[in-house]
Design an enzyme around this catalytic site. Structure first.
Site, PDB file in Angstrom:
ATOM      1  N   GLU A 171       0.772  -1.318   0.117  1.00  7.64           N
ATOM      2  CA  GLU A 171       0.090   0.138   0.217  1.00  7.64           C
ATOM      3  C   GLU A 171       1.008   1.193   0.034  1.00  7.64           C
ATOM      4  OE1 GLU A 171      -3.908  -1.623   2.846  1.00  7.64           O
ATOM      5  OE2 GLU A 171      -1.822  -0.617   3.759  1.00  7.64           O
ATOM      6  N   ASP A 173     -12.475  -3.612  -2.520  1.00  9.76           N
ATOM      7  CA  ASP A 173     -13.272  -4.506  -2.556  1.00  9.76           C
ATOM      8  C   ASP A 173     -14.608  -4.106  -1.924  1.00  9.76           C
ATOM      9  OD1 ASP A 173     -11.593  -5.181  -0.179  1.00  9.76           O
ATOM     10  OD2 ASP A 173     -13.540  -5.557   0.476  1.00  9.76           O
TER      11      ASP A 173
HETATM   12  N1  SAH Z   1      -2.263  -9.771   4.283  1.00 10.84           N
HETATM   13  C1  SAH Z   1      -3.175 -10.148   3.378  1.00 10.84           C
HETATM   14  C2  SAH Z   1      -4.703  -9.508   3.488  1.00 10.84           C
HETATM   15  C3  SAH Z   1      -4.356  -8.027   3.975  1.00 10.84           C
HETATM   16  S1  SAH Z   1      -5.864  -7.763   5.108  1.00 10.84           S
HETATM   17  C4  SAH Z   1      -2.715 -10.259   1.855  1.00 10.84           C
HETATM   18  O1  SAH Z   1      -2.474  -9.332   1.385  1.00 10.84           O
HETATM   19  O2  SAH Z   1      -2.604 -11.190   1.448  1.00 10.84           O
HETATM   20  C5  SAH Z   1      -6.304  -6.537   4.276  1.00 10.84           C
HETATM   21  C6  SAH Z   1      -5.831  -5.000   4.653  1.00 10.84           C
HETATM   22  O3  SAH Z   1      -6.669  -4.276   3.921  1.00 10.84           O
HETATM   23  C7  SAH Z   1      -6.077  -4.534   5.964  1.00 10.84           C
HETATM   24  O4  SAH Z   1      -4.781  -3.762   6.326  1.00 10.84           O
HETATM   25  C8  SAH Z   1      -7.336  -3.924   5.984  1.00 10.84           C
HETATM   26  O5  SAH Z   1      -7.143  -2.670   6.621  1.00 10.84           O
HETATM   27  C9  SAH Z   1      -7.621  -3.392   4.547  1.00 10.84           C
HETATM   28  N2  SAH Z   1      -8.963  -3.934   3.871  1.00 10.84           N
HETATM   29  C10 SAH Z   1      -9.192  -4.025   2.521  1.00 10.84           C
HETATM   30  N3  SAH Z   1     -10.435  -4.311   2.195  1.00 10.84           N
HETATM   31  C11 SAH Z   1     -10.986  -4.619   3.775  1.00 10.84           C
HETATM   32  C12 SAH Z   1     -12.189  -5.227   3.866  1.00 10.84           C
HETATM   33  N4  SAH Z   1     -13.121  -5.486   3.252  1.00 10.84           N
HETATM   34  N5  SAH Z   1     -12.409  -5.406   5.253  1.00 10.84           N
HETATM   35  C13 SAH Z   1     -11.445  -5.182   6.088  1.00 10.84           C
HETATM   36  N6  SAH Z   1     -10.159  -4.535   5.801  1.00 10.84           N
HETATM   37  C14 SAH Z   1     -10.030  -4.383   4.509  1.00 10.84           C
END
Ligand code: SAH
Length: 235
Positions: free
Chosen positions: A12, A197
Site C-alpha cells: 500500500e 473490494d
Molecule cells: N495480508 C493479506 C490480506 C491483508 S488484510 C494479503 O495481502 O494477502 C487487508 C488489509 O486491507 C487490511 O490492512 C485492511 O485495513 C484493508 N482492507 C481492505 N479491504 C478490507 C475489507 N473488506 N475489510 C477489512 N479490511 C480491509
C-alpha cells in the site's frame, strides 16, 4: 507541518514511497518491527511509518496499528497523523473499486460489550477526526465516509448489523486503532482510504482484495500526494 503516515502494508505504501523518494531510516523503532521512511517536502517533514512484519508477512490489524501509532507519536511528535490504506466499501452506497475517501468519522464494528450504554459506547469508540478533513476533501474533490474497523477481513452478520446501525461506509482493519491512540495524545488524525473490494458484492473478499490491491495502492498514493501538497500550501 510534520505529517506522519501510518500504513499497514508495504504494498500500500510503496507507490507513495517511490514517488517521494523517501528513504528508510534503519532500525529507528528497534526492537519494534515498525519501519520509518522519511522525506522533506518543501517546508514540511514527511514520515511514513509501516507496521512492519512478523512471521514473514505484513502486520495488518488493530494491534500492530496501535503499536506503530504509539511509537510514531512518542518518537516523532507529528502535528498530524494520516492513516492511509485500503478498505472495503458498499456497492449499495455507490462506492466503486479504486475510489478514495476521507473519513468523516471512525469507530470499531466488532466490539460487542454487553452492559450499560457507557461500556458499549466506549467500545465502539467514535473518535474525533482532523477538524480540517472536510475542507481537504472538499478542496481535492474527494468523497467522505464513515470508517469502521474490525480485526477480520471477512464480515460476519453481527459486524454488518453494527455497521448498518451506525451508518458505516468503509470497512478496514486499522483506522479506529490509529484514531484511538491519537485521541489519547490529542494528536489530529485524518484517514485516507481507497477501495479494494465491495463488501456487498457477493464475491469472495480476499480474491477481490488481491486483484485490486495494486490499483488501489496507486490511487491512495495519488491521494496521499495531493493531501500532502494541499496541506503544505495551505498550512
Ligand atoms: N495480508 C493479506 C490480506 C491483508 S488484510 C494479503 O495481502 O494477502 C487487508 C488489509 O486491507 C487490511 O490492512 C485492511 O485495513 C484493508 N482492507 C481492505 N479491504 C478490507 C475489507 N473488506 N475489510 C477489512 N479490511 C480491509
Amino acid at each position: 507541518m510534520k505529517i506522519c503516515f501510518i500504513v499497514a502494508m508495504q504494498a500500500e505504501a510503496q507507490p507513495f514511497i517511490d514517488r517521494f523518494g523517501v528513504s528508510e531510516v534503519q532500525s529507528f523503532f528497534a526492537p519494534l518491527p515498525c519501519k520509518l521512511y522519511r522525506a522533506r517536502v518543501g517546508e514540511s517533514e514527511l514520515d511514513v511509518v509501516l507496521n512492519g512484519q512478523q512471521q514473514g508477512s505484513d502486520l495488518v490489524g488493530c494491534e500492530p496499528a496501535t503499536v506503530a501509532t504509539l511509537a510514531a507519536i512518542q518518537k516523532l511528535s507529528p502535528d498530524l497523523v494520516i492513516n492511509s490504506g485500503t478498505c472495503g466499501a458498499f456497492r449499495k452506497n455507490g462506492a466503486r473499486i479504486g475510489d478514495v475517501f476521507v473519513a468523516n468519522a471512525v469507530m470499531f464494528h466488532d466490539r460487542r460489550v454487553p452492559g450499560d450504554d457507557a461500556w458499549g459506547t466506549q467500545s465502539l469508540g467514535n473518535y474525533p477526526v482532523y477538524e480540517r478533513s472536510a475542507e481537504v476533501a472538499g478542496a481535492l474533490a474527494m468523497k467522505m465516509g464513515k470508517v469502521t474497523t474490525g480485526s477480520s477481513l471477512d464480515m460476519q452478520p453481527c459486524d454488518l448489523k453494527i455497521i448498518e446501525e451506525n451508518h458505516g461506509e468503509l470497512k478496514d482493519m486499522e483506522g479506529a486503532a490509529v484514531a484511538f491512540v491519537c485521541s489519547l495524545f490529542g494528536t489530529p488524525v485524518m484517514l485516507l482510504k481507497s477501495v479494494t473490494d465491495l463488501c456487498d458484492s457477493g464475491a469472495e473478499t480476499y480474491e477481490i482484495f488481491r486483484q485490486n490491491l495494486a490499483l488501489a495502492s496507486q490511487a491512495i498514493a495519488d491521494a496521499n500526494e495531493r493531501v500532502v501538497r494541499y496541506l503544505a500550501k495551505n498550512a
